[in-house]
Design a protein around this motif. Structure first.
Motif, short mmCIF file in Angstrom:
data_model
loop_
_atom_site.label_atom_id
_atom_site.label_comp_id
_atom_site.label_asym_id
_atom_site.label_seq_id
_atom_site.Cartn_x
_atom_site.Cartn_y
_atom_site.Cartn_z
N ILE A 205 38.07 87.76 34.04
CA ILE A 205 37.57 86.57 34.64
C ILE A 205 38.23 85.25 33.76
CG2 ILE A 205 35.38 85.38 34.56
CD1 ILE A 205 35.84 86.82 37.23
N LEU A 232 28.76 85.34 38.78
CA LEU A 232 29.16 86.29 37.84
C LEU A 232 27.62 86.61 37.16
CD1 LEU A 232 31.59 84.05 35.61
CD2 LEU A 232 32.36 85.86 37.43
N ALA A 236 29.61 89.45 32.78
CA ALA A 236 30.87 89.07 32.91
C ALA A 236 31.22 87.52 32.72
CB ALA A 236 30.99 89.16 34.78
#
Length: 240
Positions: A205, A232, A236
């Motif tokens: 990410i 997210l 994450a």
């Protein structure tokens, strides 16, 4: 780009479902592209929950799916088509004729790709829902996929097979190819909703959102989209 971080997976699923539901309420004949995989299971459940709670009308919605494994029929429980129908579409009042999915069983896969592109040419996508692989793939657009491609057949990367091994029983049982909407077509969508959950997605990410735009990380091209929302959970987002 909007980046939204939620504390838990469930909060993320609810927030994403609200985005989808608002789109359908505001524009009942919206065109949505649904994505398979583990990331979107909770989203699909929450879409159905909101549909029931708010009596949302999906009868005019046009639904497309992002990809399909080559060699799997829509009746195969491991196919993307079966799972998206079973998880979400079968529970909404969407008309069967408004559901469009790539044909992984087609004898002529190139023709199937052209036909899917022709359908999408007639239905501009209002909201594209995406997950992301740990190698940065979106759909079956694996690292190295050229950005200009439309719907096409793609060999699946070994890392993708490893990630899907648990679902199929082993990496050897994962289909070798997928039929996928290409990055060119994804970028033509009016809005994109990218979802990611868990520590395993944190590094990719960061690279996809803030790193170099490169075909080696297909999701990095999403930085160029004017209406991208990234949702997210905390894990994450921990490297942002």
């Amino acid at each position: 780009m909007r980046i939204i971080v939620k504390d838990t997976e469930q909060e993320l699923d609810i927030a994403a479902a609200l985005e989808v539901t608002k789109q359908v309420i505001v524009k009942p004949d919206s065109v949505l592209t649904f994505a398979g995989g583990q990331t979107t299971i909770g989203l699909h459940q929450e879409i159905v929950n909101l549909y029931k709670q708010w009596n949302v009308d999906y009868s005019e919605l046009k639904a497309f799916t992002l990809d399909e494994y080559v060699g799997l029929s829509p009746e195969d429980h491991k196919s993307v088509s079966f799972r998206i129908r079973n998880q979400v579409l079968n529970h909404l009042n969407i008309k069967s004729g408004n559901i469009h999915m790539p044909d992984g069983m087609a004898e002529d896969l190139d023709k199937a790709c052209r036909e899917y592109n022709a359908l999408l040419d007639r239905h501009a996508v209002d909201l594209e829902i995406l997950g992301i692989g740990t190698n940065g793939h979106i759909g079956f657009n694996e690292p190295g996929t050229e950005f200009h491609l439309d719907t096409h057949v793609k060999d699946l990367a070994s890392r993708t097979a490893e990630m899907k091994a648990g679902f199929f029983g082993s990496a050897d049982r994962v289909p070798k190819q997928g039929l996928t909407v290409g990055i060119k077509r994804i970028m033509m969508s009016k809005q994109i909703l990218l979802l990611a959950k868990g520590k395993s997605k944190a590094e990719i990410i960061k690279k996809a959102i803030y790193g170099q735009i490169t075909p080696e990380i297909p999701a990095s091209v999403l930085q160029l989209h004017p209406f991208l929302t990234v949702m997210l959970d905390k894990e994450a987002a921990e490297m942002l």
